[in-house]
Design an enzyme around this catalytic site. Structure first.
Site, PDB file in Angstrom:
ATOM      1  N   HIS A   1      -2.186   7.399  12.131  1.00 52.29           N
ATOM      2  CA  HIS A   1      -3.654   7.181  12.649  1.00 52.29           C
ATOM      3  C   HIS A   1      -3.722   6.820  14.053  1.00 52.29           C
ATOM      4  CE1 HIS A   1      -4.653   7.687   8.438  1.00 52.29           C
ATOM      5  NE2 HIS A   1      -3.718   7.076   8.073  1.00 52.29           N
TER       6      HIS A   1
ATOM      7  N   HIS B   1      -4.450  -2.316   5.856  1.00 46.71           N
ATOM      8  CA  HIS B   1      -3.732  -0.990   5.542  1.00 46.71           C
ATOM      9  C   HIS B   1      -3.527  -0.370   6.701  1.00 46.71           C
ATOM     10  CE1 HIS B   1      -3.371   2.848   2.772  1.00 46.71           C
ATOM     11  NE2 HIS B   1      -2.608   2.900   3.777  1.00 46.71           N
TER      12      HIS B   1
ATOM     13  N   GLU C   1       1.638   4.262   9.759  1.00 43.95           N
ATOM     14  CA  GLU C   1       0.177   4.033  10.368  1.00 43.95           C
ATOM     15  C   GLU C   1      -0.002   4.478  11.971  1.00 43.95           C
ATOM     16  OE1 GLU C   1      -2.470   3.272   8.356  1.00 43.95           O
ATOM     17  OE2 GLU C   1      -1.130   3.594   6.590  1.00 43.95           O
TER      18      GLU C   1
END
Ligand SMILES: *[C@@H]1O[C@H](CO)[C@@H](O)[C@H](O)[C@H]1NC(C)=O
Length: 277
Positions: free
Chosen positions: A147, A85, A143
């Site tokens: 992040h 993920h 992502e």
């Protein structure tokens, strides 16, 4: 009016204009504000990494219609192991930094990793996640921007973020650990959550975090210090209790469902492989 006082007046009004500009945008565009050096919301360095893995057997049950970006739709080539993920920088208090720099995702920077990413870090949905800077983008873009941009000083650029994550994923194979402990995908079995956690703890010497959806394992997170040595995901009494009692958590017995959408294809290719052997 002398020249020095005129220029300081000019400077003052410039500063005031900037302050007004910044206050006017910060409600609408947090990221712009974050990007300003020394801005009020500048996020501090993260404490640890979580490698978040998703279980396709659970995620793919949600697939209502198919699209090319959804790996659940690949028939017999759909993923049957935990897939990535993301690699998430986290704080010890249970919060995390997000959208730390204005580095837009550029697919070209990771083109050499494309095959590996398609296989091990596929999107398991057709929806486009929102990017940090407005609009919607790809799963990988989300992502990286949300992040990945917060992983300095360990990871500095997009390519490094994706390569590092793949390497950690290869090194800590959760699917293998669970299979070897007897936790194999099944649509009929239920497994004790404590047993799954113990299997991971025995293999990696650290506690994972597990997220369930309707009694099925949906996501499993492994946590790491900044040097990628494994560590417990939950630290401090608050988070441990929260993990056990929060809504998104798991019942005592959980399932690890097989991929449903492509079951028939899979059985056929599996039978064909057996015959070939
Ligand atoms: C992890 O282990 C499983 C089961 O042994 C294997 O099929 C898979 O290829 C492994 N994944 C990686 C990334 O090595």
């Amino acid at each position: 009016m002398s020249l020095p006082s005129f220029s300081s007046l000019l400077l003052l009004s410039l500063v005031m204009a900037m302050v007004a500009f910044v206050s006017s945008i910060q409600d609408f565009d947090l990221d712009l504000d974050l990007d300003l050096e020394g801005g009020r919301h500048k996020q501090r360095e993260f404490d640890y990494f979580a490698l978040a893995l998703q279980w396709p057997g659970t995620f793919c049950q949600r697939t209502q219609h198919c699209c090319s970006s959804n790996a659940c739709c690949r028939g017999s080539n759909a993923p049957t192991t935990f897939t990535i993920h993301g690699l998430w920088p986290d704080y010890n208090d249970g919060t995390w930094p997000a959208c730390c720099t204005k580095s837009n995702f550029d697919p070209k920077e990771i083109s050499t990793l494309n095959d590996a990413l398609e296989q091990y870090w596929p999107s398991l949905s057709c929806s486009k996640p929102s990017s940090c800077h407005g609009g919607k983008g790809s799963f990988w873009g989300h992502e990286w921007e949300k992040h990945g941009t917060c992983s300095s000083p360990v990871v500095w650029n997009e390519y490094d973020y994706f390569l590092t994550t793949l390497n950690v994923y290869f090194k800590y194979n959760v699917t293998k650990v669970l299979n070897e402990a007897g936790y194999v995908p099944s649509n009929s079995e239920k497994y004790p959550i404590g047993g799954i956690i113990s299997a991971i703890e025995n293999a990696f010497h650290a506690s994972p975090q597990i997220v369930c959806s309707k009694g099925a394992v949906e996501e499993l997170r492994l946590c790491f210090y900044k040097d990628f040595k494994p560590r417990d995901c939950a630290v401090g009494p608050d988070i441990k209790i929260d993990m056990v009692t929060s809504k998104g958590s798991c019942p005592q017995y959980v399932s690890l469902p097989e991929l449903a959408s492509s079951g028939r294809d899979e059985l056929q290719s599996w039978v064909a492989d057996e015959v070939a052997l």
